[in-house]
Design a protein around this motif. Structure first.
Motif, PDB file in Angstrom:
ATOM      1  N   ASN A 100     -13.598  14.317  19.019  1.00 13.47           N
ATOM      2  CA  ASN A 100     -14.570  14.894  19.953  1.00 13.47           C
ATOM      3  C   ASN A 100     -15.404  13.825  20.639  1.00 13.47           C
ATOM      4  N   LYS A 101     -15.832  12.826  19.887  1.00 13.46           N
ATOM      5  CA  LYS A 101     -16.609  11.736  20.484  1.00 13.46           C
ATOM      6  C   LYS A 101     -15.740  10.910  21.417  1.00 13.46           C
ATOM      7  N   ASN A 102     -14.474  10.711  21.035  1.00  9.44           N
ATOM      8  CA  ASN A 102     -13.555   9.969  21.899  1.00  9.44           C
ATOM      9  C   ASN A 102     -13.398  10.675  23.237  1.00  9.44           C
ATOM     10  N   GLN A 103     -13.218  11.995  23.197  1.00  7.22           N
ATOM     11  CA  GLN A 103     -13.046  12.754  24.425  1.00  7.22           C
ATOM     12  C   GLN A 103     -14.312  12.698  25.281  1.00  7.22           C
ATOM     13  N   ALA A 104     -15.465  12.873  24.669  1.00  9.25           N
ATOM     14  CA  ALA A 104     -16.722  12.807  25.406  1.00  9.25           C
ATOM     15  C   ALA A 104     -16.921  11.420  26.026  1.00  9.25           C
ATOM     16  N   ASN A 105     -16.594  10.385  25.288  1.00  7.24           N
ATOM     17  CA  ASN A 105     -16.703   9.032  25.818  1.00  7.24           C
ATOM     18  C   ASN A 105     -15.761   8.827  27.006  1.00  7.24           C
ATOM     19  N   GLY A 106     -14.549   9.329  26.893  1.00 11.53           N
ATOM     20  CA  GLY A 106     -13.586   9.178  27.982  1.00 11.53           C
ATOM     21  C   GLY A 106     -14.069   9.826  29.270  1.00 11.53           C
ATOM     22  N   ILE A 107     -14.572  11.038  29.177  1.00  8.79           N
ATOM     23  CA  ILE A 107     -15.083  11.728  30.360  1.00  8.79           C
ATOM     24  C   ILE A 107     -16.312  11.001  30.908  1.00  8.79           C
ATOM     25  N   TYR A 108     -17.172  10.543  30.013  1.00  4.78           N
ATOM     26  CA  TYR A 108     -18.367   9.816  30.447  1.00  4.78           C
ATOM     27  C   TYR A 108     -17.983   8.538  31.200  1.00  4.78           C
ATOM     28  N   GLN A 109     -17.039   7.777  30.663  1.00  6.87           N
ATOM     29  CA  GLN A 109     -16.615   6.534  31.321  1.00  6.87           C
ATOM     30  C   GLN A 109     -15.994   6.818  32.691  1.00  6.87           C
ATOM     31  N   ALA A 110     -15.201   7.876  32.777  1.00  9.42           N
ATOM     32  CA  ALA A 110     -14.612   8.254  34.063  1.00  9.42           C
ATOM     33  C   ALA A 110     -15.701   8.711  35.031  1.00  9.42           C
ATOM     34  N   PHE A 111     -16.670   9.451  34.530  1.00  4.64           N
ATOM     35  CA  PHE A 111     -17.777   9.913  35.370  1.00  4.64           C
ATOM     36  C   PHE A 111     -18.542   8.735  35.976  1.00  4.64           C
ATOM     37  N   LEU A 112     -18.738   7.687  35.200  1.00  8.23           N
ATOM     38  CA  LEU A 112     -19.451   6.516  35.700  1.00  8.23           C
ATOM     39  C   LEU A 112     -18.745   5.886  36.900  1.00  8.23           C
ATOM     40  N   ARG A 113     -17.430   6.011  36.962  1.00  5.92           N
ATOM     41  CA  ARG A 113     -16.637   5.441  38.068  1.00  5.92           C
ATOM     42  C   ARG A 113     -16.498   6.389  39.247  1.00  5.92           C
ATOM     43  N   SER A 114     -16.822   7.658  39.044  1.00  7.74           N
ATOM     44  CA  SER A 114     -16.562   8.667  40.075  1.00  7.74           C
ATOM     45  C   SER A 114     -17.542   8.558  41.234  1.00  7.74           C
ATOM     46  N   THR A 115     -17.068   8.966  42.413  1.00  8.96           N
ATOM     47  CA  THR A 115     -17.895   8.948  43.620  1.00  8.96           C
ATOM     48  C   THR A 115     -17.859  10.274  44.361  1.00  8.96           C
ATOM     49  N   GLY A 116     -17.241  11.284  43.780  1.00  6.32           N
ATOM     50  CA  GLY A 116     -17.094  12.564  44.459  1.00  6.32           C
ATOM     51  C   GLY A 116     -18.361  13.400  44.474  1.00  6.32           C
ATOM     52  N   GLU A 117     -18.412  14.296  45.451  1.00  2.00           N
ATOM     53  CA  GLU A 117     -19.499  15.270  45.522  1.00  2.00           C
ATOM     54  C   GLU A 117     -19.286  16.381  44.488  1.00  2.00           C
ATOM     55  N   TRP A 118     -18.030  16.621  44.159  1.00  6.05           N
ATOM     56  CA  TRP A 118     -17.646  17.631  43.178  1.00  6.05           C
ATOM     57  C   TRP A 118     -16.864  16.953  42.076  1.00  6.05           C
ATOM     58  N   ILE A 119     -17.170  17.301  40.831  1.00  2.00           N
ATOM     59  CA  ILE A 119     -16.502  16.733  39.665  1.00  2.00           C
ATOM     60  C   ILE A 119     -15.684  17.839  39.003  1.00  2.00           C
ATOM     61  N   LEU A 120     -14.410  17.569  38.788  1.00  2.00           N
ATOM     62  CA  LEU A 120     -13.520  18.499  38.099  1.00  2.00           C
ATOM     63  C   LEU A 120     -12.995  17.813  36.850  1.00  2.00           C
ATOM     64  N   LEU A 121     -12.958  18.539  35.746  1.00  4.81           N
ATOM     65  CA  LEU A 121     -12.476  17.988  34.478  1.00  4.81           C
ATOM     66  C   LEU A 121     -11.113  18.579  34.138  1.00  4.81           C
ATOM     67  N   LEU A 122     -10.244  17.743  33.613  1.00  9.15           N
ATOM     68  CA  LEU A 122      -8.919  18.186  33.243  1.00  9.15           C
ATOM     69  C   LEU A 122      -8.444  17.373  32.045  1.00  9.15           C
ATOM     70  N   ASP A 123      -7.885  18.028  31.059  1.00  3.95           N
ATOM     71  CA  ASP A 123      -7.256  17.318  29.951  1.00  3.95           C
ATOM     72  C   ASP A 123      -5.835  16.954  30.366  1.00  3.95           C
ATOM     73  N   SER A 124      -5.331  15.889  29.811  1.00  2.00           N
ATOM     74  CA  SER A 124      -4.023  15.383  30.235  1.00  2.00           C
ATOM     75  C   SER A 124      -2.859  16.248  29.793  1.00  2.00           C
ATOM     76  N   ASP A 125      -3.107  17.240  28.962  1.00  2.00           N
ATOM     77  CA  ASP A 125      -2.038  18.178  28.595  1.00  2.00           C
ATOM     78  C   ASP A 125      -2.173  19.502  29.348  1.00  2.00           C
ATOM     79  N   ASP A 126      -2.972  19.507  30.412  1.00  7.00           N
ATOM     80  CA  ASP A 126      -3.154  20.698  31.257  1.00  7.00           C
ATOM     81  C   ASP A 126      -2.740  20.390  32.686  1.00  7.00           C
ATOM     82  N   ILE A 127      -2.614  21.444  33.481  1.00  6.77           N
ATOM     83  CA  ILE A 127      -2.281  21.275  34.898  1.00  6.77           C
ATOM     84  C   ILE A 127      -3.188  22.158  35.735  1.00  6.77           C
ATOM     85  N   PHE A 128      -3.356  21.770  37.004  1.00 10.48           N
ATOM     86  CA  PHE A 128      -4.051  22.606  37.984  1.00 10.48           C
ATOM     87  C   PHE A 128      -3.028  23.533  38.591  1.00 10.48           C
TER      88      PHE A 128
END
Length: 106
Positions: free
Chosen positions: A78-106
């Motif tokens: 759980n902490k690993n997943q939260a850290n991963g999203i947090y690190q990606a969020f720090l790099r993001s520049t979008g007006e809208w943020i969408l979250l997706l796990d790598s075993d899911d699809i849009f």
């Protein structure tokens, strides 16, 4: 007349994906995101030290996806997943943020 959906699709979207050893799903996940109709899209994937095929797959997407390749955070899933999203969020520049796990699809 521009519809609300058309207006929304013109915004910048950041899709944040966390991954750890889900290489068998990763291509389907990334292809599903990249096939959306967003005009301005950034895809950021945080790989938490995968030891399967994930990093080879990410190499093939390097021109379309921002990859953050890290060593395994190692605290707990759980902490690993939260850290991963947090690190990606720090790099993001979008007006809208969408979250997706790598075993899911849009």
């Amino acid at each position: 007349m521009v519809t609300m959906v058309e207006d929304l699709m013109k915004k910048k979207f950041s899709v944040l994906i966390n991954n750890y050893n889900y290489g068998k799903y990763l291509e389907d996940c990334l292809d599903s995101v990249l096939s959306q109709g967003f005009e301005d899209l950034e895809v950021i994937i945080y790989d938490d030290g995968s030891t399967d095929s994930s990093r080879k797959i990410l190499e093939r997407y390097k021109n379309r996806v921002i990859s953050i390749l890290a060593e395994n955070y190692g605290s707990s899933p759980n902490k690993n997943q939260a850290n991963g999203i947090y690190q990606a969020f720090l790099r993001s520049t979008g007006e809208w943020i969408l979250l997706l796990d790598s075993d899911d699809i849009f």
